[in-house]
Design a protein around this motif. Structure first.
Motif, PDB file in Angstrom:
ATOM      1  N   ASN A  33       0.637  -1.304  -0.019  1.00 49.77           N
ATOM      2  CA  ASN A  33       0.182   0.057   0.193  1.00 49.77           C
ATOM      3  C   ASN A  33       0.849   1.254  -0.042  1.00 49.77           C
ATOM      4  O   ASN A  33       0.346   2.203  -0.918  1.00 49.77           O
ATOM      5  CB  ASN A  33      -0.785   0.084   1.279  1.00 49.77           C
ATOM      6  N   LEU A  34       2.043   1.168   0.844  1.00 53.31           N
ATOM      7  CA  LEU A  34       2.750   2.386   0.869  1.00 53.31           C
ATOM      8  C   LEU A  34       3.516   2.488  -0.417  1.00 53.31           C
ATOM      9  O   LEU A  34       3.383   3.881  -0.912  1.00 53.31           O
ATOM     10  CB  LEU A  34       4.036   2.023   1.713  1.00 53.31           C
ATOM     11  N   GLY A  35       3.861   1.579  -1.455  1.00 48.74           N
ATOM     12  CA  GLY A  35       4.412   1.792  -2.638  1.00 48.74           C
ATOM     13  C   GLY A  35       3.512   2.212  -3.602  1.00 48.74           C
ATOM     14  O   GLY A  35       3.888   3.129  -4.428  1.00 48.74           O
ATOM     15  N   ALA A  36       2.250   1.844  -3.417  1.00 49.75           N
ATOM     16  CA  ALA A  36       1.066   2.807  -4.432  1.00 49.75           C
ATOM     17  C   ALA A  36       1.060   4.319  -3.670  1.00 49.75           C
ATOM     18  O   ALA A  36       0.816   4.842  -4.511  1.00 49.75           O
ATOM     19  CB  ALA A  36      -0.150   1.925  -4.160  1.00 49.75           C
ATOM     20  N   ALA A  37       0.844   4.244  -2.482  1.00 46.21           N
ATOM     21  CA  ALA A  37       0.527   5.670  -1.999  1.00 46.21           C
ATOM     22  C   ALA A  37       1.766   6.841  -2.366  1.00 46.21           C
ATOM     23  O   ALA A  37       1.332   8.055  -2.308  1.00 46.21           O
ATOM     24  CB  ALA A  37       0.364   5.650  -0.481  1.00 46.21           C
ATOM     25  N   LEU A  38       2.870   6.212  -2.604  1.00 47.50           N
ATOM     26  CA  LEU A  38       4.074   7.019  -2.792  1.00 47.50           C
ATOM     27  C   LEU A  38       3.854   8.048  -4.007  1.00 47.50           C
ATOM     28  O   LEU A  38       4.413   8.953  -4.152  1.00 47.50           O
ATOM     29  CB  LEU A  38       5.475   6.141  -3.196  1.00 47.50           C
ATOM     30  N   PHE A  39       2.856   7.819  -4.855  1.00 48.10           N
ATOM     31  CA  PHE A  39       2.722   8.390  -6.223  1.00 48.10           C
ATOM     32  C   PHE A  39       1.873   9.702  -5.721  1.00 48.10           C
ATOM     33  O   PHE A  39       2.010  10.565  -6.206  1.00 48.10           O
ATOM     34  CB  PHE A  39       1.750   7.805  -6.982  1.00 48.10           C
ATOM     35  N   ASN A  40       1.117   9.568  -4.636  1.00 44.03           N
ATOM     36  CA  ASN A  40       0.588  10.967  -3.925  1.00 44.03           C
ATOM     37  C   ASN A  40       1.250  11.608  -2.903  1.00 44.03           C
ATOM     38  O   ASN A  40       0.703  12.446  -2.081  1.00 44.03           O
ATOM     39  CB  ASN A  40      -0.875  10.500  -3.559  1.00 44.03           C
ATOM     40  N   ILE A  41       2.414  11.031  -2.484  1.00 38.36           N
ATOM     41  CA  ILE A  41       3.121  11.400  -1.304  1.00 38.36           C
ATOM     42  C   ILE A  41       4.228  12.255  -1.664  1.00 38.36           C
ATOM     43  O   ILE A  41       5.267  11.983  -2.317  1.00 38.36           O
ATOM     44  CB  ILE A  41       3.482  10.341  -0.321  1.00 38.36           C
ATOM     45  N   SER A  42       4.317  13.696  -1.524  1.00 38.06           N
ATOM     46  CA  SER A  42       5.430  14.503  -2.038  1.00 38.06           C
ATOM     47  C   SER A  42       6.189  15.079  -1.090  1.00 38.06           C
ATOM     48  O   SER A  42       7.248  15.647  -1.163  1.00 38.06           O
ATOM     49  CB  SER A  42       4.853  15.519  -2.942  1.00 38.06           C
ATOM     50  N   GLU A  43       5.868  15.025   0.289  1.00 41.17           N
ATOM     51  CA  GLU A  43       6.585  15.749   1.484  1.00 41.17           C
ATOM     52  C   GLU A  43       6.350  14.686   2.359  1.00 41.17           C
ATOM     53  O   GLU A  43       5.909  13.721   2.675  1.00 41.17           O
ATOM     54  CB  GLU A  43       5.704  16.993   2.067  1.00 41.17           C
ATOM     55  N   ILE A  44       7.708  14.931   3.377  1.00 49.14           N
ATOM     56  CA  ILE A  44       7.866  13.964   4.602  1.00 49.14           C
ATOM     57  C   ILE A  44       6.612  13.977   5.421  1.00 49.14           C
ATOM     58  O   ILE A  44       6.367  12.962   6.047  1.00 49.14           O
ATOM     59  CB  ILE A  44       9.284  14.408   5.308  1.00 49.14           C
ATOM     60  N   ALA A  45       6.225  15.197   5.681  1.00 50.34           N
ATOM     61  CA  ALA A  45       4.991  15.247   6.459  1.00 50.34           C
ATOM     62  C   ALA A  45       3.957  14.321   6.010  1.00 50.34           C
ATOM     63  O   ALA A  45       3.043  13.726   6.876  1.00 50.34           O
ATOM     64  CB  ALA A  45       4.390  16.881   6.358  1.00 50.34           C
ATOM     65  N   ASP A  46       3.897  14.325   4.670  1.00 50.41           N
ATOM     66  CA  ASP A  46       2.528  13.446   4.131  1.00 50.41           C
ATOM     67  C   ASP A  46       2.869  11.902   4.437  1.00 50.41           C
ATOM     68  O   ASP A  46       1.980  11.112   4.648  1.00 50.41           O
ATOM     69  CB  ASP A  46       2.806  13.640   2.701  1.00 50.41           C
ATOM     70  N   LEU A  47       4.391  11.659   4.422  1.00 46.85           N
ATOM     71  CA  LEU A  47       4.611  10.284   4.839  1.00 46.85           C
ATOM     72  C   LEU A  47       4.193  10.076   6.268  1.00 46.85           C
ATOM     73  O   LEU A  47       3.710   8.848   6.488  1.00 46.85           O
ATOM     74  CB  LEU A  47       6.058   9.925   4.452  1.00 46.85           C
ATOM     75  N   VAL A  48       4.462  10.942   6.957  1.00 51.18           N
ATOM     76  CA  VAL A  48       4.488  10.841   8.434  1.00 51.18           C
ATOM     77  C   VAL A  48       2.998  10.435   8.830  1.00 51.18           C
ATOM     78  O   VAL A  48       2.412   9.509   9.650  1.00 51.18           O
ATOM     79  CB  VAL A  48       5.093  11.912   9.412  1.00 51.18           C
ATOM     80  N   THR A  49       2.153  11.331   8.011  1.00 52.94           N
ATOM     81  CA  THR A  49       0.553  11.288   8.224  1.00 52.94           C
ATOM     82  C   THR A  49      -0.028   9.821   7.731  1.00 52.94           C
ATOM     83  O   THR A  49      -0.757   9.159   8.473  1.00 52.94           O
ATOM     84  CB  THR A  49      -0.116  12.470   7.197  1.00 52.94           C
ATOM     85  N   TRP A  50       0.737   9.165   6.575  1.00 53.79           N
ATOM     86  CA  TRP A  50       0.220   7.893   6.125  1.00 53.79           C
ATOM     87  C   TRP A  50       0.512   6.940   7.219  1.00 53.79           C
ATOM     88  O   TRP A  50      -0.050   6.111   7.449  1.00 53.79           O
ATOM     89  CB  TRP A  50       0.839   7.835   4.891  1.00 53.79           C
TER      90      TRP A  50
END
Length: 274
Positions: free
Chosen positions: A250-267
């Protein structure tokens, strides 16, 4: 699951068989001793302690003879602490699984100018296979024993595995055997002789496959994250490493929409609450 850990698991699942093999007298009672030895080094990942009615059997399984501190000193250290804690004699056996000419595998004592401490060493590649072939608990170690015909030995092992009546036991013994045989033989050669369908049904085998799959997924996701964000904070790295295979996908797929470290932490925070 490491080779050492497979042996530890076997010794703790079949303690009587290992004690009967390693002690000069067959014990009347035996139990696996879960002990805390408070001072380092303590390597519980490949050490087993078995307690008989009047003795402790300390078994250590090794694939790599080099360690810090060295094995001879560690045996002295264990012995002193075990005797202090339990006040009974201690029999120590170091079992080397993989053939090597390292001097440590031919060393059976720790010596300095004031102390001499002896322990027993077993080099599996020198052992007669007969004992291991005829004992279910020791059968997974049989591929490591002395032979002039590797194919003949593995064929005999496979036949003995096939004769195990209980299916669950057969599955697990086959899986243990395949793992330990990997120290000596090529995987394809092993699987020619050991039944793949039996091993695949084993809980142990499935655990190995799952961990291998998880390791690959973690490596792939960390590579993607490194390409996207550069060096990541250690806390984020640790959180990624404990994700399940499904979460990593799921993270691999979500990376297309994650552009900032903060977005990664939120995920990651969202996954923590699932």
């Amino acid at each position: 699951m490491s080779f050492d850990n497979v042996c530890k698991l076997l010794a703790e699942k079949y303690p009587f068989d290992f004690a009967k093999w390693l002690l000069p007298q067959e014990p009347k009672t035996i139990k696996v001793l879960k002990t805390e030895l408070s001072i380092e080094p303590i390597r519980a990942d490949f050490v087993t302690f078995l307690q008989t009615e009047n003795r402790i059997l300390h078994i250590e399984f090794q694939t790599n003879p080099q360690s810090k501190p060295p094995i001879p000193f560690r045996e002295l250290d264990y012995s002193v602490r075990l005797i202090r804690k339990y006040e009974v004699p201690v029999t120590q056996v170091v079992i080397f699984l993989q053939e090597t000419d390292d001097p440590i595998v031919f060393t059976e004592e720790y010596v300095n100018e004031a102390t001499r401490h002896r322990y027993r060493v077993i080099r599996m590649w020198e052992q007669d296979s007969a004992l291991f072939l005829n004992n279910l608990a020791l059968l997974p170690l049989a591929p490591l024993t002395r032979t002039n015909s590797p194919q003949g030995l593995l064929s005999q092992i496979a036949n003995n595995v096939a004769k195990i009546a209980d299916r669950e036991t057969k599955q697990d013994i086959a899986a243990y055997t395949e793992i330990l045989a990997g120290l000596r033989f090529e995987k394809d050669f092993i699987r020619q002789l050991l039944s793949e369908d039996i091993m695949q049904e084993s809980v142990i085998y499935q655990d190995i496959l799952q961990k291998g799959e998880l390791k690959g997924e973690v490596k792939f996701c960390l590579m993607l994250l490194n390409q996207r964000f550069g060096q990541l904070d250690s806390e984020i790295l640790e959180r990624v490493k404990v994700l399940s295979v499904e979460q990593l996908e799921n993270l691999g797929a979500a990376l297309f929409n994650i552009s900032e470290i903060a977005d990664l932490v939120t995920w990651l925070n969202q996954e923590d609450h699932h």
